[in-house]
Design an enzyme around this catalytic site. Sequence first.
Site, short mmCIF file in Angstrom:
data_model
loop_
_atom_site.label_atom_id
_atom_site.label_comp_id
_atom_site.label_asym_id
_atom_site.label_seq_id
_atom_site.Cartn_x
_atom_site.Cartn_y
_atom_site.Cartn_z
N SER A 72 0.78 -0.98 0.17
CA SER A 72 0.27 -0.04 -0.63
C SER A 72 1.32 1.13 -0.33
O SER A 72 2.28 1.18 0.78
CB SER A 72 -0.46 0.17 0.84
OG SER A 72 -1.88 1.39 1.41
N TYR A 90 -1.08 -0.47 9.56
CA TYR A 90 -1.21 -0.81 8.04
C TYR A 90 -0.14 -0.54 7.69
O TYR A 90 0.54 -1.74 7.15
CB TYR A 90 -2.27 -0.74 7.91
CG TYR A 90 -2.88 -0.26 6.79
CD1 TYR A 90 -3.23 -1.52 6.51
CD2 TYR A 90 -2.72 0.88 5.68
CE1 TYR A 90 -4.24 -1.76 5.18
CE2 TYR A 90 -2.78 0.23 4.40
CZ TYR A 90 -4.24 -1.06 3.81
OH TYR A 90 -4.60 -1.43 2.91
N LYS A 104 2.18 -3.02 6.02
CA LYS A 104 1.89 -3.47 4.24
C LYS A 104 3.58 -3.24 3.71
O LYS A 104 3.73 -3.59 1.99
CB LYS A 104 1.63 -2.04 3.73
CG LYS A 104 -0.07 -2.44 3.84
CD LYS A 104 -0.65 -3.64 3.51
CE LYS A 104 -2.16 -3.78 2.99
NZ LYS A 104 -1.98 -4.58 2.09
#
Length: 283
Positions: A151, A164, A168
Amino acid sequence: MAGVEGRTVVITGAGGGIGREHALLFGEQGAKVVVNDLGGSRDGSGGGNEMADETVQTIKDNGGEAVANYDNVATEDGGAAVVQTALDTFGSIDIVVCNAGILRDKSFHKMSDQEWDAVVKVHLYGTYHVVKAAWPHLREQNYGRVIVTSSTSGIYGNFGQANYGAAKLGVVGLINTLAIEGAKYSVTANAIVPVAATRMTEDIMPEEMLEKLEPGYVSPAVVHLASEECTDSGSIILAAGGRYARIQYFQSPGHEFDHRPSVDEMAEHWDEITDMSEAQPRR
Ligand code: NAI
């Protein structure tokens, strides 16, 4: 056999969003598809069989081959069970697409250990468990394709996504090494960086942006990375609406000291060390 025809692909989180689009396209292209999804909500709570079953039914209605798996990839047993479903149903595993994901956004200051753990478990451990279970088979058959989902939040950062973003970028670290270790077995490992309108982004991106970001646009890049023809490995590919691009690290020429520098010397050369004007791509 060309492309992905006749190959067995495992896709995690394929009951909805981007993963569902991947599954439908792999099915259309003649791959045998394991549709994994535990059917939970965006934050990972709840579960059910309907999401995976619906994707499988759609692939079958379109004339393809597919089977559902409802395991939680965040556990070792879950990752192993996803791969076992491919072996039991189709007798093979050739392609792994790690796509399952959840969000627990919070500014780092307010983020709890539970919010950190839940996200890292699904994205980083979820990728690890499935790839770990598939890896011996890919090596032994001297063929395999691994695609992980990263991401821009990991690569560039995003407010409220420390958990996150860490996970990622962790999966990019994983494919960097898998690309090296898999090379002599014709196993490639690449990362896709999607930008798409799904339930994950519906309240994060503005409406006019979401309209241009159909999730199905991500899938052709993933299927190409998974194809026999594509031998790229260790690449990070961005797919955002109709735009596809490669993301790569660059390193500046820097400065080389012939002795251990003092802190003052470091400060003196800092501009030269960090000057990116003549930076070169790494790998
Ligand atoms: P989504 O929420 O629609 O899909 C994620 C799917 O993963 C859901 O169907 C969910 O049930 C499943 N899932 C969640 N935890 C699971 C687990 N432990 N085991 C098995 N399945 C599980 O979200 P979206 O947008 O389709 O995301 C897909 C991937 O793309 C995720 O890894 C996400 O982080 C990534 N991504 C998405 C972006 C976007 O713009 N939508 C941007 C960057 C990355």
